[in-house]
Write an enzyme that holds these catalytic residues in place. Structure first.
Site, PDB file in Angstrom:
ATOM      1  N   GLU A   1       0.783  -1.462  -0.085  1.00  0.00           N
ATOM      2  CA  GLU A   1       0.010  -0.045   0.136  1.00  0.00           C
ATOM      3  C   GLU A   1       0.860   1.297   0.226  1.00  0.00           C
ATOM      4  O   GLU A   1       1.178   1.746   1.126  1.00  0.00           O
ATOM      5  CB  GLU A   1      -0.853   0.010   1.244  1.00  0.00           C
ATOM      6  CG  GLU A   1      -1.734   1.316   1.148  1.00  0.00           C
ATOM      7  CD  GLU A   1      -2.713   1.241   2.547  1.00  0.00           C
ATOM      8  OE1 GLU A   1      -2.670   0.666   3.368  1.00  0.00           O
ATOM      9  OE2 GLU A   1      -3.801   2.216   2.223  1.00  0.00           O
TER      10      GLU A   1
ATOM     11  N   LYS B   1      -2.458  -2.080  -3.417  1.00  0.00           N
ATOM     12  CA  LYS B   1      -3.391  -1.081  -2.578  1.00  0.00           C
ATOM     13  C   LYS B   1      -3.082   0.433  -2.834  1.00  0.00           C
ATOM     14  O   LYS B   1      -2.367   1.085  -2.011  1.00  0.00           O
ATOM     15  CB  LYS B   1      -3.740  -1.681  -1.332  1.00  0.00           C
ATOM     16  CG  LYS B   1      -4.589  -0.564  -0.515  1.00  0.00           C
ATOM     17  CD  LYS B   1      -5.157  -1.233   0.996  1.00  0.00           C
ATOM     18  CE  LYS B   1      -5.921  -0.300   1.666  1.00  0.00           C
ATOM     19  NZ  LYS B   1      -6.667  -0.733   2.700  1.00  0.00           N
TER      20      LYS B   1
END
Ligand code: 13P
Length: 342
Positions: free
Chosen positions: A178, A220
């Site tokens: 992420e 992500k």
């Protein structure tokens, strides 16, 4: 199963063309902030009750394939004494775990941040695996200013994400990578696009250096969007088509087709906005699945309906189911805002 088969099984269980991931991994200070908004004290029991409610929502497995938990939740049980990780998997929702330890200033790069938690990560992962976690999440954060992120910031954050991801894969845990370009501050969509492209380029370069298997990870990212409130008649909310174009353009330039799934964070968008934008993105599509890993955009209506009261559990569950279902439609590009009131 050997390590590679375990990784692949988890990818198979997490990735399809319909479902998404719920981020319910708020750290202690963050969940306190969410509970403050409904005047609820953040006690261990209230956190347990809330996260049980999320995972016990009947039918949720139809729309969600995974849930990211906070460390404390992985050790908690529902009222009947079943570990919450097992409660999730009963609905075919794969339990995962946030493993980073938050951010600090990056020395040598004023304004940039770096994420803590690599020390002892492998040992912690072994414990989480025993508790049922099959995937992990690590977040690096990139504030946008006139001078940030710096070249050092891009390099150091990418390096850390790759080190984390390689450590996970070695132990059979699927890493969610992420890199969050913050939507706060003031910037236009062009600036967000330019920064996101640089961030993702650096991240995939580092992932390659660390030998991370792209087929067995999930990305992500944030959506590429402006963050400006313009005065008077120039004021407009960002157009979903424009956001979708910019977002897909950046991914095409930077994210290899080998990555099976891209699961967006919601980053402070309203629940409806996050669904509309996901829908527009899926109307363009790409070689990857384009799904969600929303926290606030799935949970905000749930908290509002629940208010910490047992008598509101059913209303809270239907609020969650509604958002999960509408996002599943957006995954197919079949959502329209009229469905909010159906
Ligand atoms: P939001 O969807 O609320 O941005 O949170 C997702 C998340 O896990 C951020 O790390």
């Amino acid at each position: 199963m050997d390590i590679s088969q375990r990784l692949q099984q988890t990818i198979n269980d997490l990735v399809d063309d319909r479902r998404g991931i719920l981020a319910a991994d708020e750290s202690a200070p963050t969940i306190k902030k969410r509970f403050d908004a409904i005047n609820l004290e953040s006690t261990e029991e209230n956190r347990r009750a809330y996260r049980s409610l999320l995972l016990e929502t009947p039918g949720l497995g139809e729309f969600l394939s995974g849930v990211i938990l906070f460390e404390e939740t992985l050790g908690q049980k529902n009222a009947a004494g079943t570990p919450l990780a097992e409660v999730a998997w009963k609905q075919k929702i794969v339990p995962g775990i946030k493993v980073d330890k938050g951010t600090e200033k990056l020395v040598g790069a004023p304004g940039d941040l770096i994420t803590k938690g690599l020390d002892g990560l492998a040992d912690r992962l072994m414990t989480y695996i025993e508790q049922g976690a099959r995937f992990a999440k690590w977040r690096e954060v990139y504030p946008i200013t006139a001078t940030n992120p710096t070249a050092l910031g891009l390099h150091a954050n990418a390096e850390r994400l790759a080190h984390y991801a390689a450590t996970c894969q070695e132990l059979g845990v699927v890493p969610i990578v992420e890199p969050e370009v913050l939507m706060d501050g003031k910037h236009d969509i062009e600036r967000c696009e330019e920064i996101t492209e640089g961030v993702l380029y650096a991240v995939f370069q580092a992932l390659r250096q660390y030998g991370v298997i792209l087929e067995q990870m999930i990305l992500k990212p944030n959506m590429v969007k402006p963050n400006m409130v313009l005065p008077g008649k120039d004021c407009r909310t960002a157009d979903p088509g424009e956001i979708a174009d910019a977002t897909i353009r950046v991914f095409r330039r930077t994210v290899p087709a080998a990555v099976p799934s891209i699961n967006f964070l919601s980053g402070g968008q309203s629940p409806e906005e996050a669904t509309i934008n996901l829908n527009a993105i899926n109307q363009i599509g790409g070689p990857w699945q384009l799904s969600i890993s929303y926290g606030r955009a799935l949970q905000q209506p749930v908290l509002e309906a629940w208010q910490g009261k047992a008598e509101n559990i059913e209303a809270a569950e239907s609020a969650l189911l509604k958002r999960a279902r509408l996002n599943a439609l957006a995954r197919q590009g079949r959502y329209n805002p009229g469905m909010e009131t159906d």
